[in-house]
Design a protein around this motif. Structure first.
Motif, PDB file in Angstrom:
ATOM      1  N   ASP A  88      25.649  86.429  48.760  1.00 31.41           N
ATOM      2  CA  ASP A  88      25.097  84.860  48.529  1.00 31.41           C
ATOM      3  C   ASP A  88      25.907  83.671  49.253  1.00 31.41           C
ATOM      4  OD1 ASP A  88      22.823  83.048  47.607  1.00 31.41           O
ATOM      5  OD2 ASP A  88      24.504  82.351  46.235  1.00 31.41           O
ATOM      6  N   VAL A  89      27.168  83.932  48.969  1.00 28.42           N
ATOM      7  CA  VAL A  89      28.147  83.186  49.480  1.00 28.42           C
ATOM      8  C   VAL A  89      28.281  83.252  50.930  1.00 28.42           C
ATOM      9  CG1 VAL A  89      30.724  82.424  49.758  1.00 28.42           C
ATOM     10  CG2 VAL A  89      29.748  83.129  47.667  1.00 28.42           C
ATOM     11  N   GLN A  90      28.361  84.326  51.760  1.00 25.53           N
ATOM     12  CA  GLN A  90      27.984  84.713  53.082  1.00 25.53           C
ATOM     13  C   GLN A  90      26.678  83.929  53.619  1.00 25.53           C
ATOM     14  OE1 GLN A  90      30.635  85.759  54.503  1.00 25.53           O
ATOM     15  NE2 GLN A  90      31.580  85.894  52.534  1.00 25.53           N
ATOM     16  N   GLU A  91      25.882  84.247  52.935  1.00 28.81           N
ATOM     17  CA  GLU A  91      24.298  83.596  53.539  1.00 28.81           C
ATOM     18  C   GLU A  91      24.484  82.298  53.229  1.00 28.81           C
ATOM     19  OE1 GLU A  91      21.501  85.310  51.059  1.00 28.81           O
ATOM     20  OE2 GLU A  91      21.740  87.486  51.727  1.00 28.81           O
ATOM     21  N   LYS A  92      24.941  81.630  52.302  1.00 25.68           N
ATOM     22  CA  LYS A  92      25.171  80.047  52.243  1.00 25.68           C
ATOM     23  C   LYS A  92      26.042  79.501  53.260  1.00 25.68           C
ATOM     24  CE  LYS A  92      22.571  79.386  48.708  1.00 25.68           C
ATOM     25  NZ  LYS A  92      21.488  80.620  48.265  1.00 25.68           N
ATOM     26  N   GLN A  93      26.870  80.149  53.528  1.00 28.68           N
ATOM     27  CA  GLN A  93      27.882  79.922  54.591  1.00 28.68           C
ATOM     28  C   GLN A  93      27.108  79.768  55.951  1.00 28.68           C
ATOM     29  OE1 GLN A  93      31.450  82.519  55.348  1.00 28.68           O
ATOM     30  NE2 GLN A  93      32.391  81.011  56.661  1.00 28.68           N
ATOM     31  N   ALA A  94      26.313  80.853  56.339  1.00 28.92           N
ATOM     32  CA  ALA A  94      25.530  80.943  57.490  1.00 28.92           C
ATOM     33  C   ALA A  94      24.561  79.695  57.576  1.00 28.92           C
ATOM     34  CB  ALA A  94      24.917  82.203  57.722  1.00 28.92           C
ATOM     35  N   ALA A  95      23.915  79.524  56.488  1.00 29.32           N
ATOM     36  CA  ALA A  95      22.932  78.602  56.295  1.00 29.32           C
ATOM     37  C   ALA A  95      23.372  77.051  56.600  1.00 29.32           C
ATOM     38  CB  ALA A  95      22.339  78.500  55.097  1.00 29.32           C
ATOM     39  N   SER A  96      24.646  76.902  56.186  1.00 27.28           N
ATOM     40  CA  SER A  96      25.510  75.625  56.188  1.00 27.28           C
ATOM     41  C   SER A  96      25.904  75.460  57.858  1.00 27.28           C
ATOM     42  CB  SER A  96      26.506  75.414  55.208  1.00 27.28           C
ATOM     43  OG  SER A  96      27.224  74.400  55.375  1.00 27.28           O
ATOM     44  N   ALA A  97      26.319  76.279  58.296  1.00 22.62           N
ATOM     45  CA  ALA A  97      26.727  76.365  59.635  1.00 22.62           C
ATOM     46  C   ALA A  97      25.478  76.213  60.644  1.00 22.62           C
ATOM     47  CB  ALA A  97      27.483  77.921  60.063  1.00 22.62           C
ATOM     48  N   ALA A  98      24.275  76.618  60.251  1.00 25.83           N
ATOM     49  CA  ALA A  98      23.130  76.440  61.139  1.00 25.83           C
ATOM     50  C   ALA A  98      22.569  74.879  60.662  1.00 25.83           C
ATOM     51  CB  ALA A  98      22.015  77.416  60.739  1.00 25.83           C
ATOM     52  N   ALA A  99      22.944  74.316  59.704  1.00 24.94           N
ATOM     53  CA  ALA A  99      22.204  73.093  59.221  1.00 24.94           C
ATOM     54  C   ALA A  99      23.216  72.065  59.997  1.00 24.94           C
ATOM     55  CB  ALA A  99      22.205  72.937  57.906  1.00 24.94           C
ATOM     56  N   LEU A 100      24.695  72.365  60.090  1.00 24.73           N
ATOM     57  CA  LEU A 100      25.594  71.430  60.697  1.00 24.73           C
ATOM     58  C   LEU A 100      25.315  71.609  62.215  1.00 24.73           C
ATOM     59  CD1 LEU A 100      28.907  72.004  58.466  1.00 24.73           C
ATOM     60  CD2 LEU A 100      27.282  70.082  58.591  1.00 24.73           C
ATOM     61  N   ALA A 101      25.033  72.620  62.450  1.00 30.21           N
ATOM     62  CA  ALA A 101      24.710  72.650  64.172  1.00 30.21           C
ATOM     63  C   ALA A 101      23.354  71.962  64.367  1.00 30.21           C
ATOM     64  CB  ALA A 101      24.530  73.973  64.595  1.00 30.21           C
ATOM     65  N   ASN A 102      22.478  72.006  63.456  1.00 31.96           N
ATOM     66  CA  ASN A 102      21.337  71.255  63.676  1.00 31.96           C
ATOM     67  C   ASN A 102      21.506  69.716  63.693  1.00 31.96           C
ATOM     68  OD1 ASN A 102      18.195  71.074  63.874  1.00 31.96           O
ATOM     69  ND2 ASN A 102      18.004  70.941  61.845  1.00 31.96           N
ATOM     70  N   LEU A 103      22.100  69.582  62.624  1.00 34.73           N
ATOM     71  CA  LEU A 103      22.478  67.996  62.628  1.00 34.73           C
ATOM     72  C   LEU A 103      23.258  67.463  63.727  1.00 34.73           C
ATOM     73  CD1 LEU A 103      22.866  65.386  60.873  1.00 34.73           C
ATOM     74  CD2 LEU A 103      24.967  66.210  59.959  1.00 34.73           C
ATOM     75  N   GLU A 104      24.022  68.329  64.343  1.00 36.30           N
ATOM     76  CA  GLU A 104      24.711  67.758  65.370  1.00 36.30           C
ATOM     77  C   GLU A 104      23.862  67.656  66.827  1.00 36.30           C
ATOM     78  OE1 GLU A 104      28.012  69.748  68.693  1.00 36.30           O
ATOM     79  OE2 GLU A 104      28.362  70.140  66.413  1.00 36.30           O
ATOM     80  N   GLN A 105      22.980  68.715  66.865  1.00 32.67           N
ATOM     81  CA  GLN A 105      21.889  68.485  67.857  1.00 32.67           C
ATOM     82  C   GLN A 105      20.985  67.263  67.387  1.00 32.67           C
ATOM     83  OE1 GLN A 105      21.787  70.037  70.587  1.00 32.67           O
ATOM     84  NE2 GLN A 105      20.018  68.722  71.121  1.00 32.67           N
ATOM     85  N   ALA A 106      20.625  67.021  66.375  1.00 36.52           N
ATOM     86  CA  ALA A 106      19.631  65.935  65.961  1.00 36.52           C
ATOM     87  C   ALA A 106      20.599  64.406  66.435  1.00 36.52           C
ATOM     88  CB  ALA A 106      19.236  65.946  64.481  1.00 36.52           C
TER      89      ALA A 106
END
Length: 168
Positions: A88-106
């Motif tokens: 779960d920690v690994q999945e949340k880390q990946a989801a957080s990285a994706a959300a931050l990349a999405n934020l940067e693009q936005a």
């Protein structure tokens, strides 16, 4: 606190990359197994059953065997729960990285849209849509950070022997 005391809230601390890199499943599992209350309770029950049989309190060897089986089952439950927490920690880390990349693009997209709006190249509606997209990305990134923080803290408590749910 006394009447009139002003309280200020602060943001949740963020989980750092160093903390995530320091996770070591094998060592952490060993620590969790050593600290688990439920395993300790099963070991205590096994020892009690063994003492009862050895001291002639009971002549039922099956109680000892049952306690041993329960200890083995509880150990496997703790291992499975801990493995799920680690994943779960690994999945949340990946989801957080994706959300931050999405934020940067936005943010980049919004900056472009803002320049286009200032020059009259897009409508106010398109500009407001870009602003809404940016806000949604900010909220998504914040939510992902909170989820990661929660998952990481749950994992840390599990290392200390505190696990929630049926498989403690």
């Amino acid at each position: 606190y006394a009447l009139g005391t002003e309280l200020e809230t602060e943001a949740l601390p963020a989980v750092t990359q160093e903390q995530l890199d320091a996770l070591d499943y094998e060592a952490d599992l060993k620590e969790a197994l050593e600290n688990s209350y439920s395993i300790w309770a099963q070991k205590d029950a096994l020892e009690s059953a063994s003492d009862d049989y050895a001291n002639g309190v009971t002549d039922n060897l099956y109680a000892h065997d049952a306690a041993k089986i329960q200890l083995d089952a509880q150990t496997e439950n703790v291992k499975a729960s801990f493995r799920e927490m680690y994943k779960d920690v690994q999945e949340k880390q990946a989801a957080s990285a994706a959300a931050l990349a999405n934020l940067e693009q936005a943010q980049k997209t919004f900056a472009v849209q803002q320049v286009q709006y200032d020059r009259g190249m897009i409508s106010r509606m398109d500009y407001m849509n870009a602003q809404d997209t940016l806000t949604a990305a900010e909220e998504s990134a914040a939510s992902a950070q909170i989820d990661l923080f929660t998952s990481y803290n749950t994992y840390q408590w599990a290392k200390r022997g505190v696990m929630s749910g049926a498989a403690q």
